[in-house]
Design a protein around this motif. Structure first.
Motif, mmCIF file in Angstrom:
data_model
loop_
_atom_site.group_PDB
_atom_site.id
_atom_site.type_symbol
_atom_site.label_atom_id
_atom_site.label_comp_id
_atom_site.label_asym_id
_atom_site.label_seq_id
_atom_site.Cartn_x
_atom_site.Cartn_y
_atom_site.Cartn_z
ATOM 1 N N ALA A 203 0.845 -1.204 0.000
ATOM 2 C CA ALA A 203 0.000 0.000 0.000
ATOM 3 C C ALA A 203 0.875 1.247 0.000
ATOM 4 N N HIS A 204 0.330 2.304 -0.584
ATOM 5 C CA HIS A 204 0.940 3.632 -0.509
ATOM 6 C C HIS A 204 0.069 4.442 0.448
ATOM 7 N N TRP A 205 0.627 4.809 1.588
ATOM 8 C CA TRP A 205 -0.108 5.573 2.601
ATOM 9 C C TRP A 205 0.018 7.056 2.306
ATOM 10 N N PHE A 206 -1.109 7.753 2.192
ATOM 11 C CA PHE A 206 -1.119 9.196 1.980
ATOM 12 C C PHE A 206 -1.263 9.939 3.300
ATOM 13 N N THR A 207 -2.075 9.398 4.209
ATOM 14 C CA THR A 207 -2.246 9.914 5.564
ATOM 15 C C THR A 207 -2.480 8.703 6.456
ATOM 16 N N ALA A 208 -2.600 8.924 7.754
ATOM 17 C CA ALA A 208 -2.884 7.814 8.665
ATOM 18 C C ALA A 208 -4.280 7.251 8.443
ATOM 19 N N ASP A 209 -5.133 7.990 7.702
ATOM 20 C CA ASP A 209 -6.515 7.578 7.457
ATOM 21 C C ASP A 209 -6.797 7.194 6.009
ATOM 22 N N PHE A 210 -5.767 7.141 5.152
ATOM 23 C CA PHE A 210 -6.032 6.875 3.735
ATOM 24 C C PHE A 210 -4.818 6.231 3.070
ATOM 25 N N ALA A 211 -5.088 5.112 2.385
ATOM 26 C CA ALA A 211 -4.044 4.404 1.642
ATOM 27 C C ALA A 211 -4.615 3.896 0.325
ATOM 28 N N GLU A 212 -3.735 3.616 -0.625
ATOM 29 C CA GLU A 212 -4.138 3.047 -1.914
ATOM 30 C C GLU A 212 -3.236 1.880 -2.265
ATOM 31 N N LEU A 213 -3.845 0.887 -2.910
ATOM 32 C CA LEU A 213 -3.113 -0.246 -3.465
ATOM 33 C C LEU A 213 -3.399 -0.270 -4.954
ATOM 34 N N SER A 214 -2.370 -0.192 -5.776
ATOM 35 C CA SER A 214 -2.564 -0.135 -7.229
ATOM 36 C C SER A 214 -2.099 -1.424 -7.882
ATOM 37 N N ILE A 215 -2.965 -1.934 -8.774
ATOM 38 C CA ILE A 215 -2.680 -3.146 -9.528
ATOM 39 C C ILE A 215 -3.010 -2.850 -10.980
ATOM 40 N N ASN A 216 -2.029 -2.835 -11.836
ATOM 41 C CA ASN A 216 -2.238 -2.527 -13.246
ATOM 42 C C ASN A 216 -3.024 -1.225 -13.372
ATOM 43 N N ALA A 217 -4.203 -1.270 -13.973
ATOM 44 C CA ALA A 217 -4.989 -0.053 -14.187
ATOM 45 C C ALA A 217 -6.065 0.130 -13.121
ATOM 46 N N PHE A 218 -5.969 -0.596 -12.011
ATOM 47 C CA PHE A 218 -6.992 -0.556 -10.966
ATOM 48 C C PHE A 218 -6.381 -0.077 -9.660
#
Length: 131
Positions: free
Chosen positions: A28-43
């Motif tokens: 995961a890429h954490w942007f804040t302590a309350d928000f993260a994203e996991l990127s897979i290909n185009a999703f």
């Protein structure tokens, strides 16, 4: 218009992010302590804590237990994924099963009860559809 991501709202963001890092085999890429994203290909799968809901105001619809969303991920070998997934979730809804429309599917829940379907096209028609 381009579909960008799905976002899960959870009361335990660290638990959910750790689950999805293992389930999707991506960091995961954490942007804040309350928000993260996991990127897979185009999703992109975004995960926000319930604290992030305050940013959207007070008129958000309440989730109904009569509705469900299933996040679906095409995988190269659903049976192999099952062997990996069965140890990270307490709730397997359906072990790998070949569905009438030609996909072999594994249905399971994340820690918050959200449904995930890992599937592999196996019939000639399903393979052609996804090639």
């Amino acid at each position: 218009m381009k579909f960008q991501s799905n976002r899960i709202i959870t009361s335990d963001i660290r638990r959910s992010v750790a689950f999805y890092e293992k389930a999707l085999a991506v960091d995961a890429h954490w942007f804040t302590a309350d928000f993260a994203e996991l990127s897979i290909n185009a999703f992109t799968l975004a995960i926000g804590s319930t604290q992030t809901l305050q940013l959207f105001g007070d008129d958000l619809p309440i989730h109904s237990d009569k509705s469900a969303i299933i996040m679906e991920f095409r995988v190269s070998d659903v049976d192999e994924e099952y062997l990996r997934i069965k140890d990270i979730t307490e709730k397997i809804i359906q072990k790998p099963t070949t569905m009438p429309w030609g996909n072999r599917s594994l249905l399971f829940c994340d820690p918050d009860g959200n449904l995930l379907n890992f599937f592999t096209p196996v019939s000639p028609a399903a393979i052609q559809k996804f090639s």
